[in-house]
Motif scaffolding. Sequence first.
Motif, PDB file in Angstrom:
ATOM      1  N   ARG A 176       0.827  -1.104  -0.169  1.00 30.84           N
ATOM      2  CA  ARG A 176       0.064   0.000  -0.004  1.00 30.84           C
ATOM      3  C   ARG A 176       0.795   1.279  -0.108  1.00 30.84           C
ATOM      4  NH1 ARG A 176      -2.599  -4.466  -0.366  1.00 30.84           N
ATOM      5  NH2 ARG A 176      -4.248  -4.841   0.891  1.00 30.84           N
ATOM      6  N   PHE A 177       1.875   1.184  -0.867  1.00 32.87           N
ATOM      7  CA  PHE A 177       2.786   2.487  -0.805  1.00 32.87           C
ATOM      8  C   PHE A 177       2.991   2.860  -2.415  1.00 32.87           C
ATOM      9  CE2 PHE A 177       5.239   0.926   2.827  1.00 32.87           C
ATOM     10  CZ  PHE A 177       4.715   1.827   3.715  1.00 32.87           C
ATOM     11  N   LEU A 178       3.017   4.255  -2.760  1.00 28.71           N
ATOM     12  CA  LEU A 178       3.456   4.787  -3.906  1.00 28.71           C
ATOM     13  C   LEU A 178       4.726   5.462  -3.574  1.00 28.71           C
ATOM     14  CD1 LEU A 178       1.104   6.268  -6.562  1.00 28.71           C
ATOM     15  CD2 LEU A 178       3.140   7.540  -5.849  1.00 28.71           C
ATOM     16  N   TYR A 179       5.442   5.341  -4.563  1.00 31.78           N
ATOM     17  CA  TYR A 179       6.769   5.882  -4.541  1.00 31.78           C
ATOM     18  C   TYR A 179       7.042   7.004  -5.731  1.00 31.78           C
ATOM     19  CZ  TYR A 179       8.168   2.539  -1.301  1.00 31.78           C
ATOM     20  OH  TYR A 179       8.189   1.654  -0.136  1.00 31.78           O
ATOM     21  N   VAL A 180       7.584   8.256  -5.770  1.00 29.95           N
ATOM     22  CA  VAL A 180       7.937   9.094  -6.622  1.00 29.95           C
ATOM     23  C   VAL A 180       9.748   9.188  -6.727  1.00 29.95           C
ATOM     24  CG1 VAL A 180       8.227  11.144  -7.939  1.00 29.95           C
ATOM     25  CG2 VAL A 180       6.083  10.242  -6.950  1.00 29.95           C
ATOM     26  N   VAL A 181      10.306   8.561  -7.451  1.00 32.02           N
ATOM     27  CA  VAL A 181      11.896   8.193  -7.326  1.00 32.02           C
ATOM     28  C   VAL A 181      12.449   9.703  -7.495  1.00 32.02           C
ATOM     29  CG1 VAL A 181      14.044   7.106  -7.935  1.00 32.02           C
ATOM     30  CG2 VAL A 181      11.856   5.821  -7.916  1.00 32.02           C
ATOM     31  N   GLU A 182      13.251   9.862  -6.799  1.00 28.88           N
ATOM     32  CA  GLU A 182      14.063  11.375  -6.806  1.00 28.88           C
ATOM     33  C   GLU A 182      15.587  11.088  -7.014  1.00 28.88           C
ATOM     34  OE1 GLU A 182      11.366  13.568  -3.580  1.00 28.88           O
ATOM     35  OE2 GLU A 182      13.244  12.510  -2.703  1.00 28.88           O
ATOM     36  N   ALA A 183      16.387  11.995  -7.255  1.00 32.37           N
ATOM     37  CA  ALA A 183      17.633  11.918  -7.286  1.00 32.37           C
ATOM     38  C   ALA A 183      18.312  12.023  -6.213  1.00 32.37           C
ATOM     39  CB  ALA A 183      18.310  13.174  -8.126  1.00 32.37           C
ATOM     40  N   GLY A 184      19.514  11.541  -6.123  1.00 35.90           N
ATOM     41  CA  GLY A 184      20.337  11.244  -4.815  1.00 35.90           C
ATOM     42  C   GLY A 184      20.107  10.021  -3.985  1.00 35.90           C
ATOM     43  N   GLY A 185      19.109   9.138  -4.394  1.00 31.76           N
ATOM     44  CA  GLY A 185      18.941   7.976  -3.808  1.00 31.76           C
ATOM     45  C   GLY A 185      17.719   7.839  -2.988  1.00 31.76           C
ATOM     46  N   THR A 186      16.825   9.193  -3.065  1.00 33.53           N
ATOM     47  CA  THR A 186      15.570   9.009  -2.154  1.00 33.53           C
ATOM     48  C   THR A 186      14.321   8.935  -2.997  1.00 33.53           C
ATOM     49  OG1 THR A 186      15.379  11.491  -2.281  1.00 33.53           O
ATOM     50  CG2 THR A 186      16.745  10.654  -0.662  1.00 33.53           C
ATOM     51  N   ALA A 187      13.291   8.705  -2.427  1.00 31.80           N
ATOM     52  CA  ALA A 187      11.845   8.638  -2.878  1.00 31.80           C
ATOM     53  C   ALA A 187      10.739   9.556  -2.177  1.00 31.80           C
ATOM     54  CB  ALA A 187      11.638   7.359  -3.190  1.00 31.80           C
ATOM     55  N   MET A 188       9.934  10.020  -2.756  1.00 38.02           N
ATOM     56  CA  MET A 188       8.619  10.578  -1.682  1.00 38.02           C
ATOM     57  C   MET A 188       7.692   9.332  -1.734  1.00 38.02           C
ATOM     58  SD  MET A 188       7.778  12.998   0.206  1.00 38.02           S
ATOM     59  CE  MET A 188       8.685  14.478  -0.343  1.00 38.02           C
ATOM     60  N   ARG A 189       7.153   9.016  -0.740  1.00 36.13           N
ATOM     61  CA  ARG A 189       6.494   7.880  -0.390  1.00 36.13           C
ATOM     62  C   ARG A 189       5.075   8.384   0.191  1.00 36.13           C
ATOM     63  NH1 ARG A 189       8.130   3.594   3.916  1.00 36.13           N
ATOM     64  NH2 ARG A 189       6.791   4.871   5.272  1.00 36.13           N
ATOM     65  N   TYR A 190       4.114   7.659  -0.355  1.00 42.79           N
ATOM     66  CA  TYR A 190       2.655   7.930  -0.065  1.00 42.79           C
ATOM     67  C   TYR A 190       1.940   6.562   0.143  1.00 42.79           C
ATOM     68  CZ  TYR A 190       3.787  12.081  -3.206  1.00 42.79           C
ATOM     69  OH  TYR A 190       4.314  13.083  -3.807  1.00 42.79           O
ATOM     70  N   GLY A 191       1.010   6.842   1.310  1.00 39.10           N
ATOM     71  CA  GLY A 191       0.132   5.714   1.453  1.00 39.10           C
ATOM     72  C   GLY A 191      -0.761   5.606   0.598  1.00 39.10           C
ATOM     73  N   ILE A 192      -1.397   4.468   0.007  1.00 42.39           N
ATOM     74  CA  ILE A 192      -2.355   4.419  -0.654  1.00 42.39           C
ATOM     75  C   ILE A 192      -3.337   3.454  -0.329  1.00 42.39           C
ATOM     76  CG2 ILE A 192      -0.977   4.966  -2.805  1.00 42.39           C
ATOM     77  CD1 ILE A 192      -1.021   1.917  -3.229  1.00 42.39           C
ATOM     78  N   GLY A 193      -4.598   3.522  -0.699  1.00 42.35           N
ATOM     79  CA  GLY A 193      -5.910   2.557  -0.687  1.00 42.35           C
ATOM     80  C   GLY A 193      -5.989   1.888  -2.185  1.00 42.35           C
ATOM     81  N   VAL A 194      -6.223   0.651  -2.129  1.00 42.01           N
ATOM     82  CA  VAL A 194      -6.464  -0.227  -3.450  1.00 42.01           C
ATOM     83  C   VAL A 194      -7.675  -0.776  -3.608  1.00 42.01           C
ATOM     84  CG1 VAL A 194      -5.274  -1.895  -4.871  1.00 42.01           C
ATOM     85  CG2 VAL A 194      -3.775  -0.630  -3.346  1.00 42.01           C
ATOM     86  N   GLY A 195      -8.418  -0.523  -4.582  1.00 41.84           N
ATOM     87  CA  GLY A 195      -9.653  -0.836  -4.964  1.00 41.84           C
ATOM     88  C   GLY A 195      -9.752  -2.183  -5.921  1.00 41.84           C
ATOM     89  N   ARG A 196     -11.089  -2.705  -6.245  1.00 41.60           N
ATOM     90  CA  ARG A 196     -10.864  -3.709  -6.905  1.00 41.60           C
ATOM     91  C   ARG A 196     -10.179  -3.651  -8.462  1.00 41.60           C
ATOM     92  NH1 ARG A 196     -15.918  -3.679  -7.545  1.00 41.60           N
ATOM     93  NH2 ARG A 196     -16.543  -5.084  -5.785  1.00 41.60           N
ATOM     94  N   GLN A 197     -10.178  -2.385  -8.953  1.00 45.75           N
ATOM     95  CA  GLN A 197      -9.578  -2.278 -10.266  1.00 45.75           C
ATOM     96  C   GLN A 197      -8.347  -2.068 -10.105  1.00 45.75           C
ATOM     97  OE1 GLN A 197     -12.375  -0.558  -9.064  1.00 45.75           O
ATOM     98  NE2 GLN A 197     -13.881  -1.121 -10.814  1.00 45.75           N
ATOM     99  N   GLY A 198      -7.779  -1.640  -8.688  1.00 39.81           N
ATOM    100  CA  GLY A 198      -6.314  -1.328  -8.542  1.00 39.81           C
ATOM    101  C   GLY A 198      -5.402  -2.597  -8.558  1.00 39.81           C
ATOM    102  N   PHE A 199      -6.248  -3.841  -8.668  1.00 41.75           N
ATOM    103  CA  PHE A 199      -5.622  -5.304  -8.302  1.00 41.75           C
ATOM    104  C   PHE A 199      -5.679  -5.841  -9.784  1.00 41.75           C
ATOM    105  CE2 PHE A 199      -6.501  -4.888  -3.780  1.00 41.75           C
ATOM    106  CZ  PHE A 199      -5.198  -4.897  -3.262  1.00 41.75           C
ATOM    107  N   SER A 200      -6.164  -4.910 -10.760  1.00 38.13           N
ATOM    108  CA  SER A 200      -6.366  -5.756 -11.953  1.00 38.13           C
ATOM    109  C   SER A 200      -5.504  -5.357 -13.143  1.00 38.13           C
ATOM    110  CB  SER A 200      -7.909  -5.024 -12.717  1.00 38.13           C
ATOM    111  OG  SER A 200      -7.695  -3.683 -13.196  1.00 38.13           O
ATOM    112  N   TRP A 201      -4.477  -4.560 -12.820  1.00 44.51           N
ATOM    113  CA  TRP A 201      -3.326  -4.378 -13.924  1.00 44.51           C
ATOM    114  C   TRP A 201      -2.129  -4.189 -13.161  1.00 44.51           C
ATOM    115  CZ3 TRP A 201       0.003  -0.357 -15.090  1.00 44.51           C
ATOM    116  CH2 TRP A 201       0.620  -0.235 -16.265  1.00 44.51           C
ATOM    117  N   GLU A 202      -0.963  -4.568 -14.009  1.00 44.73           N
ATOM    118  CA  GLU A 202       0.287  -4.601 -13.585  1.00 44.73           C
ATOM    119  C   GLU A 202       1.298  -4.357 -14.567  1.00 44.73           C
ATOM    120  OE1 GLU A 202       2.283  -7.660 -11.339  1.00 44.73           O
ATOM    121  OE2 GLU A 202       1.125  -9.451 -12.369  1.00 44.73           O
ATOM    122  N   GLY A 203       2.710  -3.866 -14.622  1.00 46.22           N
ATOM    123  CA  GLY A 203       3.378  -3.562 -15.565  1.00 46.22           C
ATOM    124  C   GLY A 203       3.859  -2.395 -15.578  1.00 46.22           C
ATOM    125  N   ASP A 204       4.426  -1.869 -16.962  1.00 45.53           N
ATOM    126  CA  ASP A 204       4.902  -0.572 -17.111  1.00 45.53           C
ATOM    127  C   ASP A 204       3.824   0.192 -17.861  1.00 45.53           C
ATOM    128  OD1 ASP A 204       6.934  -1.806 -16.160  1.00 45.53           O
ATOM    129  OD2 ASP A 204       8.437  -1.553 -17.543  1.00 45.53           O
TER     130      ASP A 204
END
Length: 245
Positions: free
Chosen positions: A98-126
């Motif tokens: 239940r995390f979402l990251y935005v990757v930053e320069a310098g080895g860090t990332a901004m992390r957000y908590g998420i909720g995942v619904g039915r459609q949120g489990f229906s797809w993966e990849g790039d």
Amino acid sequence: MIISRRSLLLGTLAAPALLSACATTEPKNPPIPAKVAELPPQSPEDPELDARYGAFEDGGHLVPAVPYKQIDPQYLRQRVTDPTGEMPGTVVVDTSKRFLYVVEAGGTAMRYGIGVGRQGFSWEGDGVIHWRQAWPRWKPPAEMIGRQPELEKYSIANGGMEPGVMNPLGARALYIYRDGQDTLYRLHGSPEWNSIGKAVSSGCVRLMNHDIVDLYERVPYHARIKVFQAPMPQPQQPDTSLNAA
């Protein structure tokens, strides 16, 4: 240059005045520290969190405060050591944690908590974030209307639900495409702050409205996104053995 602990943990979005401009200005990525150590979780009494998750006005809508002390602190927005190994600017969704990251320069990332619904489990990849919208209309799909006929008034034919703080898509929505096709996968805001960190009945990937506004500012059009349904793999470490070529 001295970097304060508050700036490491909390990033931008410090004042409601900045938020009110989000709907009309093109986002710019904030400067990122060159090197940041991961710090302990934020105190639930931190006054900066009161400001960060307090009520604010945006695009003519008054977004209510979030009672963040009732949320597991790990799901509050914070800067962490990047666990993804992806290039800066990449968005990574780890549905299992239940995390979402935005990757930053310098080895860090901004992390957000998420909720995942039915459609949120229906797809993966790039994919890529091909479209972004502030205060979107919500147009439930036909299969949802079939289960809940009372939603017919919000159908595509009827123009959807007006934007607003109670709209299920919240203050912002980011639409994911792959190979030029809409995946129907969305990152969006939600008024249901108590769904963060949980699997919920409907929707894709939801963030608190305060966090989706921040995410929208950091992520431009055509940013790369990777979605993992299984536990996110650990980044490969370089082989430093004597036998390495």
